[in-house]
Write an enzyme that holds these catalytic residues in place. Structure first.
Site, PDB file in Angstrom:
ATOM      1  N   PRO A   1      11.365  -8.614   2.226  1.00  0.00           N
ATOM      2  CA  PRO A   1      12.056  -7.433   1.981  1.00  0.00           C
ATOM      3  C   PRO A   1      11.058  -6.437   2.594  1.00  0.00           C
ATOM      4  O   PRO A   1       9.714  -6.244   2.157  1.00  0.00           O
ATOM      5  CB  PRO A   1      12.168  -7.164   0.605  1.00  0.00           C
ATOM      6  N   GLU A   2      11.307  -5.390   3.828  1.00  0.00           N
ATOM      7  CA  GLU A   2      10.588  -4.476   4.154  1.00  0.00           C
ATOM      8  C   GLU A   2      11.537  -3.056   3.680  1.00  0.00           C
ATOM      9  O   GLU A   2      12.602  -3.176   2.933  1.00  0.00           O
ATOM     10  CB  GLU A   2      10.399  -4.402   5.461  1.00  0.00           C
TER      11      GLU A   2
ATOM     12  N   LYS B   1       7.933   0.290  -0.117  1.00  0.00           N
ATOM     13  CA  LYS B   1       8.688  -0.949  -0.542  1.00  0.00           C
ATOM     14  C   LYS B   1       8.730  -1.129  -1.985  1.00  0.00           C
ATOM     15  O   LYS B   1       9.279  -2.080  -2.364  1.00  0.00           O
ATOM     16  CB  LYS B   1       7.815  -2.145  -0.093  1.00  0.00           C
TER      17      LYS B   1
ATOM     18  N   ARG C   1      -1.481 -13.381  10.714  1.00  0.00           N
ATOM     19  CA  ARG C   1       0.098 -13.226  10.520  1.00  0.00           C
ATOM     20  C   ARG C   1       0.784 -13.892  11.724  1.00  0.00           C
ATOM     21  O   ARG C   1       0.082 -13.182  12.893  1.00  0.00           O
ATOM     22  CB  ARG C   1       0.255 -11.649  10.109  1.00  0.00           C
TER      23      ARG C   1
END
Length: 276
Positions: free
Chosen positions: A2-3, A58, A262
């Site tokens: 979820p962004e 967010k 990342r």
DNA sequence: AGTGCGACCCGAACGC
DNA sequence: TGCGTTCGGGTCGCAC
């Protein structure tokens, strides 16, 4: 994951489904999910009505009148609306039951999401909320704002884009897409980013996020937004999760590297290291 | 202050 | 096939 676009989709969907519903009771199955006082959570919520659902970065924010219920979905948090007598799924950790005997159920396979019940006047005392930077669609997000924030930083631009205190709402997927669209190498240091590139980042982040919201977000890996809504943005991704595939722009092979721990995907030709 | 990194989680993917 | 190991991902907190 979820962004901003996914959270916005969840917000819109939930607004259609639970606005004006009144809370009857709360069942906390996994208590570490709740950052505020557990007893407050159980005692204060019953009787409250979902007046509105807002979003900052967010964070999803349920407006309960005198209180806000903050909810961060982290990677895999989802909400489902179900009938109260339906069997509880093993990944459902917090269940809010309304007076009409429907449930709002928080589902999170990784248990990373967090909730926080606060008085409205305390919203900006919450450190994470206070520190949020400007959203991609905010008019105040200018090339100059970005340049001022990053031109002394020695961190890779990819890492900087994930910093919520600068631009709020970008996650690993959209950060890669924004850099591809801006033709900037993810490893380029903040201090080497030109004002012109800041302008490109500004324009790209707005474009990428608006497109993604229009599509209802991205469905990738295990993440599907709540209530069976499946985002369609993944079909428009240019680099993220595209290792080994051809760049849609130049035909070169998309590469995967690690930046700040990342996974990072980019086109080595369109996003050359020495490009300004 | 700025930066780097482990911890939090556990299903999926991977390696043998 | 089956088992053990590694990975990922947003954010925080701690170490340097």
């Amino acid at each position: 994951m979820p962004e901003i676009a996914e959270v916005e989709t969840v917000r819109n969907t939930l607004k259609r489904m639970i606005l004006n519903k009144k809370i009857k009771e709360v069942n906390i199955i996994y208590s570490k999910m709740i950052e505020s006082d557990i007893d407050d959570f159980k005692n204060i919520l019953p009787g409250k009505t979902i007046m509105d659902i807002k979003r900052i970065g967010k964070w999803l924010i349920f407006d309960l009148g005198k209180y806000y219920l903050l909810s961060h979905l982290r990677m895999e948090g989802k909400y489902f609306v179900k009938k109260h007598d339906e069997e509880i799924n093993k990944h459902e950790h917090v269940i809010i039951t309304f007076t009409d005997n429907t449930d709002l159920r928080y589902h999170d396979t990784r248990k990373f999401g967090r909730m926080n019940l606060i008085k409205k006047e305390d919203l900006y005392k919450v450190e994470a909320i206070k520190k949020q930077g400007l959203e991609p669609t905010d008019k105040n997000l200018t090339a100059n704002y970005l340049y001022e924030k990053i031109h002394k930083k020695n961190l890779p631009i990819k890492t900087i884009l994930l910093d919520q205190t600068i631009i709020s709402g970008l996650g690993n997927i959209y950060a890669d897409e924004v850099l591809f669209s801006s033709k900037i190498n993810p490893l380029k240091k903040g201090k080497d980013i030109t004002l012109n590139e800041c302008e490109n980042i500004k324009v790209s982040s707005k474009k990428v996020i608006e497109e993604a919201i229009k599509c209802g977000g991205t469905t990738i890996r295990s993440y599907t937004s709540s209530l069976g809504v499946t985002g369609r943005f993944q079909q428009y991704l240019n680099v993220h999760k595209k290792e080994g595939e051809k760049c849609k722009n130049c035909g070169n092979i998309i590469k995967k590297i690690k930046v700040g721990g990342r996974s990072t995907y980019y086109c080595p030709n369109c996003q050359k290291e020495d490009m300004e």
